[in-house]
Design an enzyme around this catalytic site. Structure first.
Site, PDB file in Angstrom:
ATOM      1  N   SER A   1      15.118  16.963  93.783  1.00 22.33           N
ATOM      2  CA  SER A   1      13.778  16.555  93.353  1.00 22.33           C
ATOM      3  C   SER A   1      13.702  16.442  91.833  1.00 22.33           C
ATOM      4  O   SER A   1      14.275  17.271  91.116  1.00 22.33           O
ATOM      5  CB  SER A   1      12.767  17.603  93.808  1.00 22.33           C
ATOM      6  OG  SER A   1      12.947  17.860  95.165  1.00 22.33           O
ATOM      7  N   ALA A   2      12.994  15.415  91.389  1.00 29.82           N
ATOM      8  CA  ALA A   2      12.681  15.245  89.964  1.00 29.82           C
ATOM      9  C   ALA A   2      13.897  15.198  89.051  1.00 29.82           C
ATOM     10  O   ALA A   2      13.981  15.900  88.048  1.00 29.82           O
ATOM     11  CB  ALA A   2      11.710  16.340  89.519  1.00 29.82           C
ATOM     12  N   CYS A   3      14.858  14.370  89.413  1.00 27.84           N
ATOM     13  CA  CYS A   3      16.022  14.115  88.554  1.00 27.84           C
ATOM     14  C   CYS A   3      16.054  12.646  88.137  1.00 27.84           C
ATOM     15  O   CYS A   3      17.102  12.094  87.852  1.00 27.84           O
ATOM     16  CB  CYS A   3      17.324  14.430  89.290  1.00 27.84           C
ATOM     17  SG  CYS A   3      17.767  16.161  89.254  1.00 27.84           S
TER      18      CYS A   3
ATOM     19  N   TYR B   1      -1.093  18.779 101.594  1.00 28.48           N
ATOM     20  CA  TYR B   1      -0.382  18.124 100.506  1.00 28.48           C
ATOM     21  C   TYR B   1       1.006  17.611 100.867  1.00 28.48           C
ATOM     22  O   TYR B   1       1.828  18.341 101.418  1.00 28.48           O
ATOM     23  CB  TYR B   1      -0.228  19.108  99.327  1.00 28.48           C
ATOM     24  CG  TYR B   1       0.249  18.420  98.083  1.00 28.48           C
ATOM     25  CD1 TYR B   1      -0.653  17.770  97.245  1.00 28.48           C
ATOM     26  CD2 TYR B   1       1.600  18.373  97.762  1.00 28.48           C
ATOM     27  CE1 TYR B   1      -0.222  17.101  96.115  1.00 28.48           C
ATOM     28  CE2 TYR B   1       2.038  17.702  96.638  1.00 28.48           C
ATOM     29  CZ  TYR B   1       1.122  17.072  95.812  1.00 28.48           C
ATOM     30  OH  TYR B   1       1.552  16.408  94.695  1.00 28.48           O
ATOM     31  N   GLY B   2       1.239  16.384 100.523  1.00 25.83           N
ATOM     32  CA  GLY B   2       2.560  15.780 100.396  1.00 25.83           C
ATOM     33  C   GLY B   2       3.597  16.131 101.444  1.00 25.83           C
ATOM     34  O   GLY B   2       3.398  15.950 102.651  1.00 25.83           O
ATOM     35  N   GLY B   3       4.709  16.641 100.965  1.00 29.81           N
ATOM     36  CA  GLY B   3       5.856  16.902 101.824  1.00 29.81           C
ATOM     37  C   GLY B   3       5.561  17.894 102.944  1.00 29.81           C
ATOM     38  O   GLY B   3       6.297  17.970 103.921  1.00 29.81           O
TER      39      GLY B   3
ATOM     40  N   ARG C   1       5.418  21.104  97.876  1.00 29.72           N
ATOM     41  CA  ARG C   1       6.067  21.617  99.081  1.00 29.72           C
ATOM     42  C   ARG C   1       6.186  23.129  98.971  1.00 29.72           C
ATOM     43  O   ARG C   1       6.320  23.674  97.875  1.00 29.72           O
ATOM     44  CB  ARG C   1       7.484  21.035  99.207  1.00 29.72           C
ATOM     45  CG  ARG C   1       7.530  19.596  99.587  1.00 29.72           C
ATOM     46  CD  ARG C   1       8.965  19.177  99.880  1.00 29.72           C
ATOM     47  NE  ARG C   1       9.802  19.157  98.709  1.00 29.72           N
ATOM     48  CZ  ARG C   1      10.702  20.066  98.387  1.00 29.72           C
ATOM     49  NH1 ARG C   1      10.916  21.100  99.181  1.00 29.72           N
ATOM     50  NH2 ARG C   1      11.426  19.973  97.301  1.00 29.72           N
TER      51      ARG C   1
ATOM     52  N   GLY D   1      17.670   2.939  81.673  1.00 32.98           N
ATOM     53  CA  GLY D   1      18.356   1.655  81.893  1.00 32.98           C
ATOM     54  C   GLY D   1      19.838   1.718  81.554  1.00 32.98           C
ATOM     55  O   GLY D   1      20.662   1.005  82.156  1.00 32.98           O
TER      56      GLY D   1
ATOM     57  N   HIS E   1      19.206  12.788 101.694  1.00 34.06           N
ATOM     58  CA  HIS E   1      18.198  12.750 100.632  1.00 34.06           C
ATOM     59  C   HIS E   1      18.708  11.811  99.533  1.00 34.06           C
ATOM     60  O   HIS E   1      19.033  12.242  98.427  1.00 34.06           O
ATOM     61  CB  HIS E   1      18.003  14.178 100.108  1.00 34.06           C
ATOM     62  CG  HIS E   1      16.822  14.350  99.222  1.00 34.06           C
ATOM     63  ND1 HIS E   1      16.710  15.402  98.343  1.00 34.06           N
ATOM     64  CD2 HIS E   1      15.683  13.633  99.078  1.00 34.06           C
ATOM     65  CE1 HIS E   1      15.562  15.327  97.701  1.00 34.06           C
ATOM     66  NE2 HIS E   1      14.930  14.258  98.119  1.00 34.06           N
TER      67      HIS E   1
ATOM     68  N   ARG F   1       1.130  12.924  92.131  1.00 38.01           N
ATOM     69  CA  ARG F   1       1.910  11.925  92.892  1.00 38.01           C
ATOM     70  C   ARG F   1       1.195  10.589  93.020  1.00 38.01           C
ATOM     71  O   ARG F   1      -0.032  10.519  92.975  1.00 38.01           O
ATOM     72  CB  ARG F   1       2.148  12.447  94.318  1.00 38.01           C
ATOM     73  CG  ARG F   1       2.980  13.715  94.395  1.00 38.01           C
ATOM     74  CD  ARG F   1       4.434  13.392  94.411  1.00 38.01           C
ATOM     75  NE  ARG F   1       5.277  14.545  94.112  1.00 38.01           N
ATOM     76  CZ  ARG F   1       6.596  14.523  94.219  1.00 38.01           C
ATOM     77  NH1 ARG F   1       7.215  13.444  94.623  1.00 38.01           N
ATOM     78  NH2 ARG F   1       7.309  15.576  93.916  1.00 38.01           N
TER      79      ARG F   1
ATOM     80  N   LYS G   1       9.850  14.427 104.686  1.00 39.69           N
ATOM     81  CA  LYS G   1      10.859  15.489 104.603  1.00 39.69           C
ATOM     82  C   LYS G   1      11.090  16.141 105.977  1.00 39.69           C
ATOM     83  O   LYS G   1      12.200  16.535 106.307  1.00 39.69           O
ATOM     84  CB  LYS G   1      10.422  16.542 103.585  1.00 39.69           C
ATOM     85  CG  LYS G   1      10.176  15.989 102.189  1.00 39.69           C
ATOM     86  CD  LYS G   1      11.412  15.360 101.608  1.00 39.69           C
ATOM     87  CE  LYS G   1      11.170  14.907 100.180  1.00 39.69           C
ATOM     88  NZ  LYS G   1      12.344  14.255  99.595  1.00 39.69           N
TER      89      LYS G   1
ATOM     90  N   ASN H   1      21.862   3.905  82.291  1.00 41.88           N
ATOM     91  CA  ASN H   1      22.671   4.397  83.412  1.00 41.88           C
ATOM     92  C   ASN H   1      23.360   3.239  84.134  1.00 41.88           C
ATOM     93  O   ASN H   1      24.293   3.446  84.912  1.00 41.88           O
ATOM     94  CB  ASN H   1      21.810   5.216  84.379  1.00 41.88           C
ATOM     95  CG  ASN H   1      21.339   6.510  83.741  1.00 41.88           C
ATOM     96  OD1 ASN H   1      21.975   7.004  82.813  1.00 41.88           O
ATOM     97  ND2 ASN H   1      20.222   7.045  84.199  1.00 41.88           N
TER      98      ASN H   1
ATOM     99  N   ASP I   1      14.215   7.483  98.235  1.00 45.01           N
ATOM    100  CA  ASP I   1      14.292   8.933  98.502  1.00 45.01           C
ATOM    101  C   ASP I   1      15.194   9.316  99.674  1.00 45.01           C
ATOM    102  O   ASP I   1      15.853  10.347  99.614  1.00 45.01           O
ATOM    103  CB  ASP I   1      12.874   9.467  98.766  1.00 45.01           C
ATOM    104  CG  ASP I   1      12.784  10.982  98.702  1.00 45.01           C
ATOM    105  OD1 ASP I   1      13.476  11.572  97.859  1.00 45.01           O
ATOM    106  OD2 ASP I   1      12.024  11.576  99.490  1.00 45.01           O
TER     107      ASP I   1
HETATM  108  O1  O2Y Z   1       5.816  18.322  96.499  1.00 46.62           O
HETATM  109  C1  O2Y Z   1       5.754  17.548  97.473  1.00 46.62           C
HETATM  110  O2  O2Y Z   1       5.039  17.801  98.457  1.00 46.62           O
HETATM  111  C2  O2Y Z   1       6.500  16.315  97.519  1.00 46.62           C
HETATM  112  S1  O2Y Z   1       8.190  16.545  97.280  1.00 46.62           S
HETATM  113  C3  O2Y Z   1       8.936  14.980  97.265  1.00 46.62           C
HETATM  114  C4  O2Y Z   1       8.170  13.854  97.394  1.00 46.62           C
HETATM  115  C5  O2Y Z   1       8.779  12.622  97.371  1.00 46.62           C
HETATM  116  C6  O2Y Z   1      10.138  12.547  97.253  1.00 46.62           C
HETATM  117  N1  O2Y Z   1      10.877  13.647  97.133  1.00 46.62           N
HETATM  118  C7  O2Y Z   1      10.311  14.852  97.105  1.00 46.62           C
HETATM  119  C8  O2Y Z   1      11.241  16.008  96.970  1.00 46.62           C
HETATM  120  O3  O2Y Z   1      10.850  17.134  96.750  1.00 46.62           O
HETATM  121  O4  O2Y Z   1      12.453  15.761  97.080  1.00 46.62           O
HETATM  122 MN    MN Z   2      12.962  13.735  97.556  1.00 46.01          MN
END
Ligand code: O2Y
Ligand code: MN
Length: 598
Positions: free
Chosen positions: A261-263, A210-212, A82, A506, A239, A381, A219, A508, A289
């Protein structure tokens, strides 16, 4: 083609919706595609477009014995995530977008992007992709139509949303649909814009594949436009993952949790409880998500997952961190920017097993074991249908959604924030959400490892002024007679040697069980200056966990000097909101300061 465009759109179109036909014709007149294809979401269409994408080199078939129905896509190396700095909220007044969003005047944005879109689809096909965010027929559901010149986008959208005829049928003759326009353009970062026009329910995305940036339902519609609509219409677009916890007695409790993102959000949504200590417990995923939540007729807060698939980060996914994700991506999955093995399987850093001696890296270059470069892109992804998830909740397609008993705010913090806190009340909970911070990772372009304030994990996704957004959260208290309890968690606390003190994954479940017990009023707590925390005697279930008392103490500790620094950092964020910083949250801040001082 342009002069006969309206007729061409109308003749081939599987709809008589006049607003939709007129809009498609207008966009086609601007972008001038060679042809227009209306997507119906059928299996036949999937096969045809997949074959075409393979022929054009957009998709590479993977080993169909090992990964049936799976393909690899390599994006342009300049287009791998993104792009927050190129993402704009285009409201008539700059103040409506707020200080945490990039803003562009709508007229300027339409003109500027219009110049890029002008003729951008010459020699290309425009795909008309009708899609539903939410189960078909649900009162929560919103319809979008994305016009795109990317077959990769179409194939992703059919996984991520309920796409095609079903969405068009649900729309009928209504003019209430999100108007999304996307062109990959020449994938030049200097001509890349992701513009949102909340007042027009419109999204224009140019110059990315790409993606988001381009799967506009996710998003862009489900969060940025969704949050705007949520405020207008009295609901919340968040979110957040949604999961159900079922006890051995058969009691199911639903929670929604916000993580930046990514946690480890996908891992948490698909968590497998420790086998011995949690026999008979079950976690089921409603969403990984995004959550759309509104008060239900019984006064509880109900949530749906508007999506139908997962667009998850691949690196680090393995049978230890997330067995359910591994099963989910075993078939019918599109991989983007992972590495490929000699026998046509996929590989990424952190995958189970030996690192292969030789691979083809995410850019299609030969790669050798020991190389200093990553074989898979850190933001590579998978796009997989949620129906592949072995622990998908039977309620994931329920038009009424699930009743939420707890809201959880998490972040990646190596210090300061303890393992789990329960808020004193709704307003305090909103304060905990508003003051979330997280150490950055690769999903958003930018520096890695720097704490950034990320209220409700919505900083990159809120479609209007963040101060108004927080006020909307506060106002929702009146609309929800049976409020969920609010919690804050942090799995990422480190000791002085930089080692994680809590095992996470697990385990958690132990924190989740405490949350569930708190929701049902079953365990006592200890009051601290930050909120209620587990007691050391009747608190977290640590049975069978190989963790020292010191590590538990460290994971749950509250250090006053760290909190004094934290409060300063929070102040910088609130100052940014200016007069729109909600008064109730300023009072919460003062209360915390006074608790800290006494
Ligand atoms: O980098 C991207 O384009 C995707 S970002 C994303 C994708 C799936 C779920 N969450 C996210 C995020 O950045 O929160
Ligand atoms: Mn996300």
């Amino acid at each position: 083609m342009a002069s006969t465009q309206a007729a061409a759109v109308g003749e081939k179109a599987p709809t008589k919706n006049p607003t939709l036909l007129a809009w498609v014709a207008k966009m086609a007149q601007m972008t001038q595609p060679d042809s227009i294809v209306w997507c119906d979401g059928s299996e036949e269409e999937k096969k045809r477009l997949t074959d075409q994408a393979v022929k054009e080199g957009i998709l590479i078939p993977l080993n169909q014995q090992k990964r049936p129905g799976c393909y690899l896509h390599r994006s342009n190396p300049n287009d791998v995530a993104r792009v927050e700095h190129l993402t704009f909220i285009c409201t008539p007044n700059k103040t409506d977008a707020g200080p945490t969003n990039n803003w562009m005047d709508p007229d300027e944005a339409y003109t500027k992007l219009g110049q890029h879109f002008d003729g951008a689809m010459k020699g290309r096909t425009m795909y008309v992709v009708p899609y539903a965010m939410g189960p078909i027929g649900s009162p929560f559901t919103k319809i979008g139509v994305e016009l795109t010149d990317s077959v990769y986008v179409v194939l992703n959208m059919r996984i991520m949303a309920r796409m095609g005829k079903q969405a068009l049928d649900m729309l009928g003759d209504s003019d209430d649909f999100n108007r999304g326009l996307h062109s990959t353009g020449d994938v030049n970062p200097d001509r890349r814009y992701i513009c949102h026009f909340p007042q027009d329910n419109t999204i224009w995305s140019f110059g990315s594949g790409y993606g988001g940036n381009v799967l506009l339902g996710k998003k862009c519609l489900a969060l940025r436009i969704g949050s705007y609509l949520g405020r207008e219409e009295g609901w919340l677009a968040e979110h957040m993952l949604i999961l159900g916890v079922t006890s051995p007695k058969g009691e199911t409790t639903y929670v929604a949790a916000a993580f930046p993102s990514a946690c480890g959000k996908t891992n948490f949504a698909m968590l497998i409880p420790p086998a011995e200590e949690y026999k008979g417990w079950k976690i089921e995923t409603v969403g990984d998500d995004i959550a759309w939540m509104r008060p239900g007729p019984d006064g509880r807060l109900y949530a749906i997952n508007p999506e139908a698939g997962y667009f998850g980060v691949v690196p680090g996914t393995n049978y230890k961190t997330n067995p359910n994700a591994m099963e989910t991506i075993a078939k019918d999955t599109l991989f983007t920017n992972v590495a490929m093995t000699a026998d046509g399987d996929v590989w990424w850093e952190g995958k189970d097993g030996e690192v292969p001696d030789e691979l083809t890296d995410w850019q299609g270059r030969p790669w050798k074991k020991g190389s200093t470069e990553k074989a898979a892109h850190p933001n590579s992804r998978f796009t997989a249908p949620m129906s592949n998830n072995p622990v998908l909740s039977s309620k994931a397609n329920d038009p009424m959604g699930v009743p939420i008993s707890a809201l959880i705010f998490g972040g990646r913090r190596s210090n300061t924030v303890p393992l789990v806190i329960q808020a004193f009340n709704w307003t305090h909970g909103v304060f905990l959400g508003a003051t979330m911070g997280s150490e950055t990772t690769a999903a958003a372009t930018g520096k890695v490892g720097v704490v950034r304030r990320d209220p409700m994990a919505m900083l990159p996704f809120c479609g209007y002024h963040m101060g108004d957004y927080l006020q909307h959260w506060l106002d929702m208290q009146k609309a929800i007679p049976q409020l969920p309890k609010i919690f804050q968690v942090n799995w990422f606390r480190q000791d002085k040697n930089g080692k994680f003190v809590w095992p996470g994954f697990g385990d958690n479940m132990r924190v989740l069980e405490w949350i569930v017990n708190r929701v049902h009023g079953r365990v006592p707590t200890k009051e601290t200056l930050l909120g209620w925390v587990p007691r050391s005697d009747e608190g977290l279930n640590l049975k069978g966990l190989d963790i020292s008392a010191e590590a538990v103490a460290e994971a749950t500790s509250i250090k006053e000097d760290e909190w004094k620094a934290e409060l300063k950092s929070q102040e910088v964020f609130f100052e940014q909101l200016g007069t729109k910083a909600p008064e109730a949250l300023m009072l919460q801040r003062k209360l915390l300061i006074s608790r800290l001082e006494t």
